[in-house]
Design a protein around this motif. Structure first.
Motif, PDB file in Angstrom:
ATOM      1  N   THR A 118     -43.363   9.932 109.654  1.00 21.79           N
ATOM      2  CA  THR A 118     -44.350  10.481 108.714  1.00 21.79           C
ATOM      3  C   THR A 118     -45.597   9.600 108.695  1.00 21.79           C
ATOM      4  OG1 THR A 118     -42.533  11.270 107.353  1.00 21.79           O
ATOM      5  CG2 THR A 118     -44.688  11.196 106.310  1.00 21.79           C
ATOM      6  N   ILE A 119     -45.378   8.294 108.624  1.00 23.59           N
ATOM      7  CA  ILE A 119     -46.506   7.356 108.573  1.00 23.59           C
ATOM      8  C   ILE A 119     -47.347   7.477 109.851  1.00 23.59           C
ATOM      9  CG2 ILE A 119     -47.060   4.880 108.663  1.00 23.59           C
ATOM     10  CD1 ILE A 119     -44.761   4.477 106.641  1.00 23.59           C
ATOM     11  N   GLY A 120     -46.666   7.657 110.990  1.00 25.49           N
ATOM     12  CA  GLY A 120     -47.379   7.812 112.265  1.00 25.49           C
ATOM     13  C   GLY A 120     -48.300   9.029 112.249  1.00 25.49           C
ATOM     14  N   VAL A 121     -47.806  10.145 111.718  1.00 23.66           N
ATOM     15  CA  VAL A 121     -48.620  11.372 111.673  1.00 23.66           C
ATOM     16  C   VAL A 121     -49.825  11.178 110.745  1.00 23.66           C
ATOM     17  CG1 VAL A 121     -48.610  13.847 111.181  1.00 23.66           C
ATOM     18  CG2 VAL A 121     -46.574  12.770 112.133  1.00 23.66           C
ATOM     19  N   VAL A 122     -49.588  10.516 109.608  1.00 24.95           N
ATOM     20  CA  VAL A 122     -50.692  10.256 108.671  1.00 24.95           C
ATOM     21  C   VAL A 122     -51.762   9.391 109.348  1.00 24.95           C
ATOM     22  CG1 VAL A 122     -51.331   9.119 106.497  1.00 24.95           C
ATOM     23  CG2 VAL A 122     -49.234  10.457 106.625  1.00 24.95           C
ATOM     24  N   GLN A 123     -51.309   8.371 110.062  1.00 29.97           N
ATOM     25  CA  GLN A 123     -52.265   7.488 110.725  1.00 29.97           C
ATOM     26  C   GLN A 123     -53.033   8.224 111.827  1.00 29.97           C
ATOM     27  OE1 GLN A 123     -49.550   4.040 111.479  1.00 29.97           O
ATOM     28  NE2 GLN A 123     -51.169   2.903 110.445  1.00 29.97           N
ATOM     29  N   TYR A 124     -52.344   9.132 112.506  1.00 30.41           N
ATOM     30  CA  TYR A 124     -53.011   9.922 113.555  1.00 30.41           C
ATOM     31  C   TYR A 124     -54.152  10.736 112.930  1.00 30.41           C
ATOM     32  CZ  TYR A 124     -53.806  13.281 117.299  1.00 30.41           C
ATOM     33  OH  TYR A 124     -54.397  14.040 118.268  1.00 30.41           O
ATOM     34  N   MET A 125     -53.857  11.392 111.835  1.00 27.37           N
ATOM     35  CA  MET A 125     -54.889  12.223 111.200  1.00 27.37           C
ATOM     36  C   MET A 125     -56.013  11.368 110.622  1.00 27.37           C
ATOM     37  SD  MET A 125     -52.874  15.380 109.501  1.00 27.37           S
ATOM     38  CE  MET A 125     -51.762  16.347 110.521  1.00 27.37           C
ATOM     39  N   GLY A 126     -55.663  10.213 110.093  1.00 25.04           N
ATOM     40  CA  GLY A 126     -56.690   9.317 109.563  1.00 25.04           C
ATOM     41  C   GLY A 126     -57.599   8.790 110.655  1.00 25.04           C
ATOM     42  N   ALA A 127     -56.999   8.524 111.813  1.00 23.21           N
ATOM     43  CA  ALA A 127     -57.771   7.944 112.915  1.00 23.21           C
ATOM     44  C   ALA A 127     -58.627   8.991 113.615  1.00 23.21           C
ATOM     45  CB  ALA A 127     -56.823   7.281 113.910  1.00 23.21           C
ATOM     46  N   HIS A 128     -58.066  10.189 113.808  1.00 21.98           N
ATOM     47  CA  HIS A 128     -58.775  11.203 114.600  1.00 21.98           C
ATOM     48  C   HIS A 128     -59.495  12.247 113.747  1.00 21.98           C
ATOM     49  CE1 HIS A 128     -56.970   9.699 118.319  1.00 21.98           C
ATOM     50  NE2 HIS A 128     -55.836   9.598 117.629  1.00 21.98           N
ATOM     51  N   GLY A 129     -59.101  12.392 112.515  1.00 20.71           N
ATOM     52  CA  GLY A 129     -59.749  13.372 111.649  1.00 20.71           C
ATOM     53  C   GLY A 129     -59.511  14.800 112.085  1.00 20.71           C
ATOM     54  N   ARG A 130     -58.457  15.041 112.781  1.00 20.40           N
ATOM     55  CA  ARG A 130     -58.125  16.407 113.217  1.00 20.40           C
ATOM     56  C   ARG A 130     -56.631  16.475 113.519  1.00 20.40           C
ATOM     57  NH1 ARG A 130     -57.646  16.214 118.809  1.00 20.40           N
ATOM     58  NH2 ARG A 130     -58.561  14.370 119.753  1.00 20.40           N
ATOM     59  N   ILE A 131     -56.152  17.695 113.706  1.00 22.90           N
ATOM     60  CA  ILE A 131     -54.743  17.869 114.058  1.00 22.90           C
ATOM     61  C   ILE A 131     -54.617  18.245 115.536  1.00 22.90           C
ATOM     62  CG2 ILE A 131     -53.870  18.439 111.771  1.00 22.90           C
ATOM     63  CD1 ILE A 131     -54.202  21.379 112.425  1.00 22.90           C
ATOM     64  N   ASN A 132     -53.460  17.935 116.096  1.00 29.20           N
ATOM     65  CA  ASN A 132     -53.175  18.331 117.476  1.00 29.20           C
ATOM     66  C   ASN A 132     -51.866  19.110 117.458  1.00 29.20           C
ATOM     67  OD1 ASN A 132     -52.513  18.613 120.135  1.00 29.20           O
ATOM     68  ND2 ASN A 132     -53.052  16.500 120.691  1.00 29.20           N
ATOM     69  N   GLN A 133     -51.974  20.417 117.496  1.00 33.41           N
ATOM     70  CA  GLN A 133     -50.790  21.265 117.313  1.00 33.41           C
ATOM     71  C   GLN A 133     -49.821  21.190 118.484  1.00 33.41           C
ATOM     72  OE1 GLN A 133     -53.074  24.858 116.346  1.00 33.41           O
ATOM     73  NE2 GLN A 133     -52.162  24.782 114.306  1.00 33.41           N
ATOM     74  N   GLN A 134     -50.221  20.527 119.552  1.00 30.88           N
ATOM     75  CA  GLN A 134     -49.331  20.422 120.712  1.00 30.88           C
ATOM     76  C   GLN A 134     -48.333  19.267 120.558  1.00 30.88           C
ATOM     77  OE1 GLN A 134     -49.700  22.915 122.865  1.00 30.88           O
ATOM     78  NE2 GLN A 134     -51.404  23.532 121.558  1.00 30.88           N
ATOM     79  N   ILE A 135     -48.580  18.360 119.642  1.00 32.60           N
ATOM     80  CA  ILE A 135     -47.740  17.147 119.566  1.00 32.60           C
ATOM     81  C   ILE A 135     -46.364  17.462 118.980  1.00 32.60           C
ATOM     82  CG2 ILE A 135     -47.516  14.852 118.542  1.00 32.60           C
ATOM     83  CD1 ILE A 135     -50.508  14.542 118.706  1.00 32.60           C
ATOM     84  N   ASP A 136     -46.316  17.973 117.773  1.00 35.48           N
ATOM     85  CA  ASP A 136     -45.025  18.281 117.144  1.00 35.48           C
ATOM     86  C   ASP A 136     -45.243  19.239 115.975  1.00 35.48           C
ATOM     87  OD1 ASP A 136     -45.987  16.774 115.044  1.00 35.48           O
ATOM     88  OD2 ASP A 136     -44.917  14.974 115.646  1.00 35.48           O
ATOM     89  N   ILE A 137     -44.148  19.584 115.310  1.00 41.71           N
ATOM     90  CA  ILE A 137     -44.230  20.575 114.223  1.00 41.71           C
ATOM     91  C   ILE A 137     -44.994  20.046 113.010  1.00 41.71           C
ATOM     92  CG2 ILE A 137     -42.037  19.906 113.124  1.00 41.71           C
ATOM     93  CD1 ILE A 137     -41.534  22.952 112.746  1.00 41.71           C
TER      94      ILE A 137
END
Lengths: 261, 129
Positions: A118-137
């Motif tokens: 969960t923390i990894g996903v939050v950090q991804y969104m914080g860093a990139h400011g967008r979602i990547n629907q190809q990564i995971d659910i």
């Protein structure tokens, strides 16, 4: 039985001007003592020697004695003729702090391995400011993660690791007023409301309250339930209950005065 | 009976005023900490309080029916719901500006809280005049 007596029995609370509300209770001593015992127990806990039964096996006797004392205190309080709302709320809060505040104090990091995903996903969104629907659910259900990434920026932390281990305590404290609102809408007697509230906190072992989308979902769904029940549900004891918290006592009195004897 | 009702109304109005003022103080403090870039546990705690209370309080303050049910619990639910919706929307439109969103939400909340306070004051004073 007079209307006023009726009302007192229904709410279980003394009115604000009632001297019984202000008089000394044994729980005024038992509750602080149990909190001090809990603090001593937590301070004496050594998590370096965990056995097969985990934290339970290393918590000292004084910790369990503190819980037992709290149960005694709340039981005494519940048996009083007139319940004190503030004292009951203090007991419920203390129970949550004791049960859900212990782990974040004795462990240096949050529990559950999947917390870190969960923390990894939050950090991804914080860093990139967008979602990547190809990564995971997770990226396809971004509400919680977007909120947590926003929270990190406003709170000035670089990672949810700084606060994630406290999420259980915050979530369990947050659901208390929502549950009370729901039980009030069900027009449960006051003692049953508080007993149900305490049982929820004491017996909630599912673990849906850690730093995760489901914890936010729990709060929002309980909130939705509370709003719907207050708005649409007339109460399960029609004729004795009129919805509306602030003026329910006066409304009840007005209602009963209109009824034939 | 009437005096008891008036007493309850006044007590509820006082409680609501106190919650509004608390929300205003929380917002101003957090905006100040974010502006000067100060980090630490206090800022985290203030952010928790803001996220769980302030935007929803601004709504409830102007929506008395909700406040009748519960001043704090409904504020919390509305705060979280509003912030989750706004942050998700910001993500979806590819315009990720968390601090900008915070400033807008804090500003709108302050306006809502002040309007709510003023309206309640006017309502409370109304019958006496």
């Amino acid at each position: 039985m007079s209307v006023v007596q009726n009302q007192g029995n229904r709410t279980g609370f003394p009115s604000s001007g009632d001297s019984a509300y202000k008089q000394w209770h044994i729980s005024d001593v038992l509750l602080p003592v149990s909190l001090v015992m809990w603090a001593v127990g937590v301070a004496r806990t050594d998590t370096k020697v965990l056995g097969p039964y985990g934290l339970l096996s290393v918590l000292p006797f004084v910790f369990y004695a503190a819980i037992a004392l709290l149960i005694v205190s709340v039981t005494i309080e519940l048996t009083r003729q007139k319940l004190s709302r503030w004292r009951m709320a203090a007991h419920a809060t203390a129970l949550v702090v004791m049960l859900y505040g212990t782990a974040p104090i004795v462990y240096s990091q949050g529990r559950y391995s999947w917390l870190y995903k969960t923390i990894g996903v939050v950090q991804y969104m914080g860093a990139h400011g967008r979602i990547n629907q190809q990564i995971d659910i997770y990226q396809n259900w971004p509400g919680f993660f977007a909120f947590a990434a926003w929270f990190d920026k406003v709170a000035g932390v670089t990672s949810p690791l700084a606060y994630a281990k406290w999420a259980q305590l915050v979530v369990e404290l947050a659901v208390l007023p929502l549950l009370y609102l729901i039980y009030e809408a069900l027009s449960l007697p006051t003692r049953q409301r508080w007993a149900a509230l305490l049982l929820y906190s004491a017996a909630n072992w599912v673990g849906q309250d850690y730093f995760s989308p489901q914890s936010l979902g729990t709060i929002l769904s309980l909130g939705s339930m509370a709003i719907v029940m207050r708005w649409m549900y007339a109460g399960n004891s029609w004729g004795r209950y009129v919805p509306g918290r602030q003026h329910s006592e006066d409304r009840f009195r007005a209602y009963t005065e209109k009824q034939p004897a | 009976m009437a005096s008891r009702s008036a007493e309850i109304r006044q007590s509820a109005a006082r409680q609501a005023d106190m919650l509004d003022v608390t929300a205003i103080v929380l917002s101003v403090l957090l905006v100040a900490l974010v502006f000067v870039g100060w980090s630490g546990p206090l800022r985290v705690l203030l952010t928790v309080a803001f996220a769980f209370f302030v935007p929803g309080r601004a709504i409830v303050s102007n929506w008395p029916r909700m406040g009748q049910w519960s001043e704090a619990a409904i504020s919390m639910v509305l705060s979280l719901a509003v912030l989750v919706l706004l942050t998700t929307f910001m993500l979806w439109i590819h315009s990720w500006h968390p601090l900008g969103l915070f400033q807008v939400v804090a500003g709108l909340s302050l306006i809502g809280l002040i309007i709510g306070l003023a309206r309640r004051r006017r309502r409370t004073r109304g019958p006496e005049q």
